[in-house]
Design a protein around this motif. Sequence first.
Motif, PDB file in Angstrom:
ATOM      1  N   LEU A  96       0.829  -1.198   0.000  1.00 47.16           N
ATOM      2  CA  LEU A  96       0.000   0.000   0.000  1.00 47.16           C
ATOM      3  C   LEU A  96       0.870   1.257   0.000  1.00 47.16           C
ATOM      4  O   LEU A  96       0.616   2.202  -0.744  1.00 47.16           O
ATOM      5  CB  LEU A  96      -0.956   0.004   1.196  1.00 47.16           C
ATOM      6  CG  LEU A  96      -2.093  -1.005   1.150  1.00 47.16           C
ATOM      7  CD1 LEU A  96      -2.812  -1.060   2.499  1.00 47.16           C
ATOM      8  CD2 LEU A  96      -3.071  -0.682   0.037  1.00 47.16           C
ATOM      9  N   LYS A  97       1.902   1.252   0.813  1.00 49.98           N
ATOM     10  CA  LYS A  97       2.813   2.406   0.877  1.00 49.98           C
ATOM     11  C   LYS A  97       3.533   2.587  -0.456  1.00 49.98           C
ATOM     12  O   LYS A  97       3.623   3.708  -0.976  1.00 49.98           O
ATOM     13  CB  LYS A  97       3.818   2.231   2.003  1.00 49.98           C
ATOM     14  CG  LYS A  97       4.734   3.414   2.171  1.00 49.98           C
ATOM     15  CD  LYS A  97       5.692   3.236   3.327  1.00 49.98           C
ATOM     16  CE  LYS A  97       6.613   4.438   3.396  1.00 49.98           C
ATOM     17  NZ  LYS A  97       7.607   4.294   4.457  1.00 49.98           N
ATOM     18  N   ASP A  98       4.054   1.508  -0.996  1.00 44.10           N
ATOM     19  CA  ASP A  98       4.757   1.585  -2.286  1.00 44.10           C
ATOM     20  C   ASP A  98       3.834   2.094  -3.388  1.00 44.10           C
ATOM     21  O   ASP A  98       4.242   2.888  -4.242  1.00 44.10           O
ATOM     22  CB  ASP A  98       5.332   0.221  -2.682  1.00 44.10           C
ATOM     23  CG  ASP A  98       6.498  -0.200  -1.805  1.00 44.10           C
ATOM     24  OD1 ASP A  98       7.038   0.646  -1.051  1.00 44.10           O
ATOM     25  OD2 ASP A  98       6.869  -1.384  -1.874  1.00 44.10           O
ATOM     26  N   SER A  99       2.583   1.651  -3.363  1.00 51.19           N
ATOM     27  CA  SER A  99       1.613   2.092  -4.368  1.00 51.19           C
ATOM     28  C   SER A  99       1.311   3.580  -4.223  1.00 51.19           C
ATOM     29  O   SER A  99       1.218   4.304  -5.214  1.00 51.19           O
ATOM     30  CB  SER A  99       0.319   1.288  -4.255  1.00 51.19           C
ATOM     31  OG  SER A  99       0.573  -0.053  -4.584  1.00 51.19           O
ATOM     32  N   GLN A 100       1.179   4.036  -2.979  1.00 51.55           N
ATOM     33  CA  GLN A 100       0.933   5.458  -2.741  1.00 51.55           C
ATOM     34  C   GLN A 100       2.092   6.315  -3.231  1.00 51.55           C
ATOM     35  O   GLN A 100       1.888   7.430  -3.704  1.00 51.55           O
ATOM     36  CB  GLN A 100       0.691   5.724  -1.249  1.00 51.55           C
ATOM     37  CG  GLN A 100      -0.643   5.264  -0.751  1.00 51.55           C
ATOM     38  CD  GLN A 100      -1.783   6.150  -1.223  1.00 51.55           C
ATOM     39  OE1 GLN A 100      -1.620   7.111  -1.966  1.00 51.55           O
ATOM     40  NE2 GLN A 100      -2.975   5.823  -0.780  1.00 51.55           N
ATOM     41  N   LEU A 101       3.313   5.802  -3.134  1.00 49.15           N
ATOM     42  CA  LEU A 101       4.505   6.553  -3.538  1.00 49.15           C
ATOM     43  C   LEU A 101       4.865   6.373  -5.006  1.00 49.15           C
ATOM     44  O   LEU A 101       5.821   6.983  -5.487  1.00 49.15           O
ATOM     45  CB  LEU A 101       5.694   6.132  -2.662  1.00 49.15           C
ATOM     46  CG  LEU A 101       5.555   6.416  -1.168  1.00 49.15           C
ATOM     47  CD1 LEU A 101       6.727   5.795  -0.403  1.00 49.15           C
ATOM     48  CD2 LEU A 101       5.455   7.905  -0.904  1.00 49.15           C
ATOM     49  N   SER A 102       4.106   5.558  -5.724  1.00 51.81           N
ATOM     50  CA  SER A 102       4.459   5.197  -7.096  1.00 51.81           C
ATOM     51  C   SER A 102       4.317   6.336  -8.106  1.00 51.81           C
ATOM     52  O   SER A 102       4.941   6.304  -9.161  1.00 51.81           O
ATOM     53  CB  SER A 102       3.592   4.018  -7.570  1.00 51.81           C
ATOM     54  OG  SER A 102       2.249   4.446  -7.762  1.00 51.81           O
ATOM     55  N   GLY A 103       3.470   7.296  -7.806  1.00 48.81           N
ATOM     56  CA  GLY A 103       3.207   8.349  -8.780  1.00 48.81           C
ATOM     57  C   GLY A 103       2.201   7.937  -9.845  1.00 48.81           C
ATOM     58  O   GLY A 103       1.915   8.706 -10.757  1.00 48.81           O
ATOM     59  N   LEU A 104       1.656   6.748  -9.728  1.00 50.57           N
ATOM     60  CA  LEU A 104       0.667   6.232 -10.676  1.00 50.57           C
ATOM     61  C   LEU A 104      -0.721   6.438 -10.073  1.00 50.57           C
ATOM     62  O   LEU A 104      -1.092   5.783  -9.089  1.00 50.57           O
ATOM     63  CB  LEU A 104       0.902   4.751 -10.958  1.00 50.57           C
ATOM     64  CG  LEU A 104       2.271   4.406 -11.528  1.00 50.57           C
ATOM     65  CD1 LEU A 104       2.504   2.900 -11.468  1.00 50.57           C
ATOM     66  CD2 LEU A 104       2.391   4.924 -12.941  1.00 50.57           C
ATOM     67  N   TYR A 105      -1.485   7.341 -10.669  1.00 47.92           N
ATOM     68  CA  TYR A 105      -2.769   7.730 -10.094  1.00 47.92           C
ATOM     69  C   TYR A 105      -3.677   6.526  -9.815  1.00 47.92           C
ATOM     70  O   TYR A 105      -4.263   6.425  -8.733  1.00 47.92           O
ATOM     71  CB  TYR A 105      -3.484   8.739 -11.005  1.00 47.92           C
ATOM     72  CG  TYR A 105      -4.852   9.100 -10.497  1.00 47.92           C
ATOM     73  CD1 TYR A 105      -4.995   9.969  -9.420  1.00 47.92           C
ATOM     74  CD2 TYR A 105      -5.993   8.534 -11.055  1.00 47.92           C
ATOM     75  CE1 TYR A 105      -6.245  10.288  -8.922  1.00 47.92           C
ATOM     76  CE2 TYR A 105      -7.247   8.852 -10.570  1.00 47.92           C
ATOM     77  CZ  TYR A 105      -7.370   9.725  -9.504  1.00 47.92           C
ATOM     78  OH  TYR A 105      -8.608  10.018  -9.016  1.00 47.92           O
ATOM     79  N   ALA A 106      -3.809   5.630 -10.758  1.00 41.19           N
ATOM     80  CA  ALA A 106      -4.713   4.486 -10.581  1.00 41.19           C
ATOM     81  C   ALA A 106      -4.277   3.624  -9.397  1.00 41.19           C
ATOM     82  O   ALA A 106      -5.119   3.173  -8.604  1.00 41.19           O
ATOM     83  CB  ALA A 106      -4.774   3.652 -11.849  1.00 41.19           C
ATOM     84  N   MET A 107      -2.985   3.404  -9.254  1.00 41.13           N
ATOM     85  CA  MET A 107      -2.492   2.588  -8.147  1.00 41.13           C
ATOM     86  C   MET A 107      -2.623   3.339  -6.828  1.00 41.13           C
ATOM     87  O   MET A 107      -2.958   2.739  -5.802  1.00 41.13           O
ATOM     88  CB  MET A 107      -1.036   2.176  -8.392  1.00 41.13           C
ATOM     89  CG  MET A 107      -0.854   1.318  -9.628  1.00 41.13           C
ATOM     90  SD  MET A 107      -1.932  -0.128  -9.698  1.00 41.13           S
ATOM     91  CE  MET A 107      -1.056  -1.265  -8.688  1.00 41.13           C
ATOM     92  N   GLN A 108      -2.379   4.648  -6.846  1.00 39.57           N
ATOM     93  CA  GLN A 108      -2.531   5.448  -5.640  1.00 39.57           C
ATOM     94  C   GLN A 108      -3.980   5.428  -5.162  1.00 39.57           C
ATOM     95  O   GLN A 108      -4.246   5.260  -3.968  1.00 39.57           O
ATOM     96  CB  GLN A 108      -2.089   6.890  -5.895  1.00 39.57           C
ATOM     97  CG  GLN A 108      -0.599   7.022  -6.096  1.00 39.57           C
ATOM     98  CD  GLN A 108      -0.196   8.397  -6.582  1.00 39.57           C
ATOM     99  OE1 GLN A 108      -0.913   9.039  -7.349  1.00 39.57           O
ATOM    100  NE2 GLN A 108       0.968   8.859  -6.139  1.00 39.57           N
ATOM    101  N   ARG A 109      -4.901   5.584  -6.091  1.00 38.81           N
ATOM    102  CA  ARG A 109      -6.319   5.592  -5.737  1.00 38.81           C
ATOM    103  C   ARG A 109      -6.756   4.232  -5.203  1.00 38.81           C
ATOM    104  O   ARG A 109      -7.474   4.144  -4.206  1.00 38.81           O
ATOM    105  CB  ARG A 109      -7.148   5.981  -6.955  1.00 38.81           C
ATOM    106  CG  ARG A 109      -8.594   6.108  -6.642  1.00 38.81           C
ATOM    107  CD  ARG A 109      -9.364   6.667  -7.803  1.00 38.81           C
ATOM    108  NE  ARG A 109     -10.769   6.717  -7.437  1.00 38.81           N
ATOM    109  CZ  ARG A 109     -11.722   6.981  -8.259  1.00 38.81           C
ATOM    110  NH1 ARG A 109     -11.467   7.239  -9.515  1.00 38.81           N
ATOM    111  NH2 ARG A 109     -12.966   6.998  -7.859  1.00 38.81           N
TER     112      ARG A 109
END
Length: 80
Positions: A52-65
């Motif tokens: 979840l943390k890595d996804s939030q930091l990814s810069g990829l809107y779909a993954m962050q959401r």
Amino acid sequence: MVMPRGTLTSAQAAKVDALKSEWPDFAAMRGLAMRFRGILRSENGSKLAVWLKDSQLSGLYAMQRFARTSGRDIDAVTAR
């Protein structure tokens, strides 16, 4: 997107390789998607917080959401 490399046909693998080399966001998204798939298949919720943390930091809107929405009710997400 989430099929393991070993299950791809040679044509599919070539397409994935081409997308990964031409579009770094695709490579990052595929990596996150594959990790998530592994977490689901292993039923090892302990790795979910890191994902979840890595996804939030990814810069990829779909993954962050997706991560933000999933993280809101982590108990329901990890319930068996």
